[in-house]
Design an enzyme around this catalytic site. Structure first.
Site, PDB file in Angstrom:
ATOM      1  N   PRO A   8      36.919 -35.315  23.537  1.00  0.00           N
ATOM      2  CA  PRO A   8      38.382 -35.139  23.629  1.00  0.00           C
ATOM      3  C   PRO A   8      39.046 -35.878  24.788  1.00  0.00           C
ATOM      4  CG  PRO A   8      37.288 -33.234  24.559  1.00  0.00           C
ATOM      5  CD  PRO A   8      36.186 -34.123  24.021  1.00  0.00           C
ATOM      6  N   GLY A   9      38.277 -36.636  25.569  1.00  0.00           N
ATOM      7  CA  GLY A   9      38.888 -37.503  26.569  1.00  0.00           C
ATOM      8  C   GLY A   9      38.692 -37.111  28.009  1.00  0.00           C
ATOM      9  N   LYS A  41      35.916 -37.282  29.843  1.00  0.00           N
ATOM     10  CA  LYS A  41      35.139 -38.309  30.542  1.00  0.00           C
ATOM     11  C   LYS A  41      35.935 -39.608  30.645  1.00  0.00           C
ATOM     12  CE  LYS A  41      30.642 -36.396  29.202  1.00  0.00           C
ATOM     13  NZ  LYS A  41      31.134 -35.357  28.261  1.00  0.00           N
ATOM     14  N   ASP A  54      36.968 -43.580  19.196  1.00  0.00           N
ATOM     15  CA  ASP A  54      36.489 -42.473  18.388  1.00  0.00           C
ATOM     16  C   ASP A  54      36.865 -42.748  16.937  1.00  0.00           C
ATOM     17  OD1 ASP A  54      35.475 -39.646  19.886  1.00  0.00           O
ATOM     18  OD2 ASP A  54      35.522 -39.681  17.710  1.00  0.00           O
ATOM     19  N   ASP A 105      28.062 -41.011  25.391  1.00  0.00           N
ATOM     20  CA  ASP A 105      27.992 -39.548  25.258  1.00  0.00           C
ATOM     21  C   ASP A 105      27.997 -39.261  23.759  1.00  0.00           C
ATOM     22  OD1 ASP A 105      28.044 -36.890  26.477  1.00  0.00           O
ATOM     23  OD2 ASP A 105      30.026 -36.712  25.567  1.00  0.00           O
ATOM     24  N   CYS A 164      25.085 -32.992  25.147  1.00  0.00           N
ATOM     25  CA  CYS A 164      25.258 -31.596  25.565  1.00  0.00           C
ATOM     26  C   CYS A 164      24.352 -30.710  24.719  1.00  0.00           C
ATOM     27  CB  CYS A 164      26.714 -31.159  25.462  1.00  0.00           C
ATOM     28  SG  CYS A 164      27.424 -31.301  23.814  1.00  0.00           S
TER      29      CYS A 164
END
Length: 464
Positions: free
Chosen positions: A254-255, A257, A275, A330, A380
Site C-alpha cells: 500500500p505504499g 515502503k 503494482d 517485497d 512478511c
C-alpha cells in the site's frame, strides 16, 4: 469459544494440511527433531504468538517536515485526549534507540471483559483483528447486533472466527467467535441495519475497553506520522537508498515502503513504484501525497514484465536491464507472519504456489539491477520455502549476486537451510515472534510480526 466468555485469544487456526506441512518443516533442514519434540513445541508457540498482536506500535516520523522530538510532543497531546476519553492513562512514547526516525508506543493487555457488559456485537474477522491493533469498529465491519440496541450503550465486541454470521443477525451468534473488547455504540441498530438512507460509513463502535490497549491512529497527525511494523521500516533502511539515485519498488502497495524510500532519499532522485492493479496504485499515491513526496512515479504495471531491452528508462514501464541503482522486492507472499491473525483458510496448494510465483519477480528484479547495485528481497511470512530457500536458489541461479551485511540488523539470523553456509545465514535477517526476547538489543524489538530480509549486491563485471 462457542457462546462462552473465554476471553483468551486462540492460536492462529490453519487448515490441517497447511499446519501439518509447516510443523514438519519448522525445524529447518535438520535431519531429525530432538527427542523432546522441541521443534513442534516452538511451532505451537509460534501459532499462539501469531494469534496475538505485537506488544508495541511503531510509528515512522516524517523527518523531512519536522523534528522527531517535536512530533513526539504533539503525539503525546493527541494520546492524552484519546486515553482520557477511554478513562485511562496514556502509554509512554519512546524514541527508538537505533532507528532515528521511529517512535514506539507500548501496548497494554490482555484486559478482562467487564462482567456487567452483557450485550454482544459481532464484527467480521478483519475488523476484529484491526481492533486488536488499536482501531475502533467501523460501521461496515459490524455483522450482528441485538434488537433494540441504542446509541450510547456499552457492548462487548466479538469477531466472527468462521465467517458465518449473516449481516443483520439479531440472535446470539453461536459459532466460534473471539472477544476483542468493549466499546460504546455510536449508532443504534436501526440506523445500522434498517435505515433507507445512504450507506453509512465511519465509526460504529468507539472502543473504550479493548482487550489490548493500543492507540487508535486514524487521522492522528497523518502528515507527520506513518504507522508501520518495525521490520518493514528496517527493510528500507537496509536498502539504504541515497538522494539522487534511481530506485524501483516492484510491489509497492500500500505504499509504506515507497514512502520511506522517498523520505530516506530526501525526496531527491527518482523512485518508480509498481503494482498490478489501479486500486492498489491509488493507495500508494495517497500515502505519498500525505507527506508531499514528489520524486516517485507510480504506475499500474505487472512487475514480472517490467524488463525490456528496447525500453526507455525515462518514462513508463517497462525499463532496460541494468537501469536501477537499488531494487526493492517485497514480493507477494503467504503473509503468515502478519499479526494478529486468528484464522487462515489458505490451502496447501495455494501456499506452495508462492515460491514459484515469487521467482518471476526475482528474475525481473535481478535484470533491472545495475552492476554494483543493491537488491533487497523481503516477505512478511514465516515459511522457509519463501525465505531461506529462495535465497539459496538466487545465489545458485545468479553467480553475480552475493549476500551483503544488513544495517541495521535487529532481528534473528536465518534458519538452517541446505545450500547456505553459517556465514550466509548470519547475513540474513528473520523476525520470529518466538525468539528469545531476553537476547534482543532493545525492548522495542522483542515482539514483531514475522518478517524476512535478504540483501544482495550485484557484482561489477571486473569483480566477476
Amino acid at each position: 469459544m462457542s457462546g462462552d466468555h473465554n476471553d483468551e485469544l486462540p492460536p492462529l487456526l490453519l487448515e490441517k494440511e497447511v499446519a501439518d506441512f509447516l510443523k514438519s518443516s519448522w525445524r529447518g533442514d535438520q535431519e531429525v527433531e530432538d527427542e523432546d519434540g522441541v521443534g513442534s513445541k516452538i511451532f505451537d508457540r509460534l501459532l499462539k504468538c501469531l494469534g496475538t498482536p505485537p506488544t508495541v506500535t511503531t510509528l515512522r516520523v516524517n523527518t523531512l517536515a519536522a523534528d522527531k522530538h517535536v512530533v513526539a510532543k504533539q503525539l503525546k497531546s493527541e494520546l492524552e485526549k484519546q486515553y482520557n476519553d477511554r478513562g485511562s492513562n496514556p502509554p509512554p512514547i519512546v524514541l527508538h534507540p537505533a532507528l532515528k526516525d521511529v517512535l514506539v508506543i507500548p501496548s497494554r493487555g490482555p484486559n478482562p471483559r467487564p462482567p456487567e457488559v452483557v450485550k454482544e456485537v459481532i464484527v467480521d474477522l478483519a475488523c476484529g483483528m484491526a481492533v486488536l491493533r488499536g482501531a475502533d469498529v467501523f460501521v461496515l465491519g459490524i455483522m450482528g447486533a441485538p434488537g433494540y440496541l441504542q446509541a450510547g450503550e456499552t457492548v462487548a465486541v466479538y469477531a466472527d472466527l468462521e465467517g458465518q454470521c449473516r449481516k443483520g443477525l439479531k440472535e446470539e451468534y453461536r459459532e466460534r467467535k473471539i472477544y476483542v473488547g468493549c466499546g460504546v455504540m455510536q449508532l443504534s441498530r436501526d440506523q445500522m441495519f434498517c435505515s433507507a438512507q445512504v450507506k453509512l460509513r465511519g465509526v460504529g463502535i468507539k472502543m473504550t475497553q479493548p482487550l489490548y490497549e493500543a492507540p487508535s491512529l486514524d487521522d492522528v497527525l497523518p502528515e507527520l506520522l506513518f504507522a508501520q511494523n518495525l521490520p518493514s521500516i528496517v527493510c528500507c533502511m537496509v536498502l539504504d537508498p541515497q538522494p539522487g539515485e534511481t530506485v524501483i519498488d516492484m510491489c509497492a502497495s500500500p505504499g509504506g515502503k515507497t514512502n520511506h524510500i522517498a523520505t530516506l532519499m530526501n525526496n531527491e532522485g527518482r523512485v518508480v513504484a509498481l503494482d498490478k492493479t489501479a486500486m492498489k496504485v491509488e493507495k500508494v499515491t495517497n500515502n505519498l501525497a500525505r507527506w508531499n513526496l514528489t520524486c516517485v512515479d507510480a504506475y499500474t504495471f505487472d512487475s514480472t514484465k517490467c524488463s525490456d531491452e528496447n525500453a526507455d528508462i525515462s518514462g513508463t514501464p517497462p525499463y532496460p536491464p541494468g537501469s536501477f541503482d537499488r531494487v526493492l522486492l517485497d514480493v507477494p507472499c503467504s503473509a503468515l507472519g502478519q499479526r494478529p491473525s486468528a484464522r487462515n483458510r489458505m490451502t496447501l496448494k495455494s501456499l506452495q504456489s508462492y515460491s514459484t510465483y515469487q521467482r518471476r519477480f526475482i528474475e525481473a528484479g535481478v535484470k533491472l539491477l545495475k552492476p554494483g547495485g543493491t537488491l533487497v528481497y523481503s516477505t512478511c511470512t514465516i515459511t522457509m520455502e519463501e525465505n531461506e530457500h529462495q535465497v539459496a536458489w538466487m545465489l545458485d541461479k545468479y553467480p553475480d549476486l552475493q549476500l551483503d551485511e544488513q544495517h541495521p540488523h535487529l532481528g534473528d539470523t536465518g534458519r538452517p537451510c541446505k545450500g547456505l553456509t553459517a556465514t550466509q545465514l548470519s547475513l540474513l535477517q528473520r523476525y520470529d515472534p518466538t525468539s528469545d526476547t531476553s537476547q534482543s538489543k532493545y525492548f522495542t524489538d522483542n515482539d514483531t510480526i514475522g518478517f524476512f530480509i535478504a540483501k544482495f549486491v550485484k557484482k561489477k563485471e571486473m569483480d566477476s
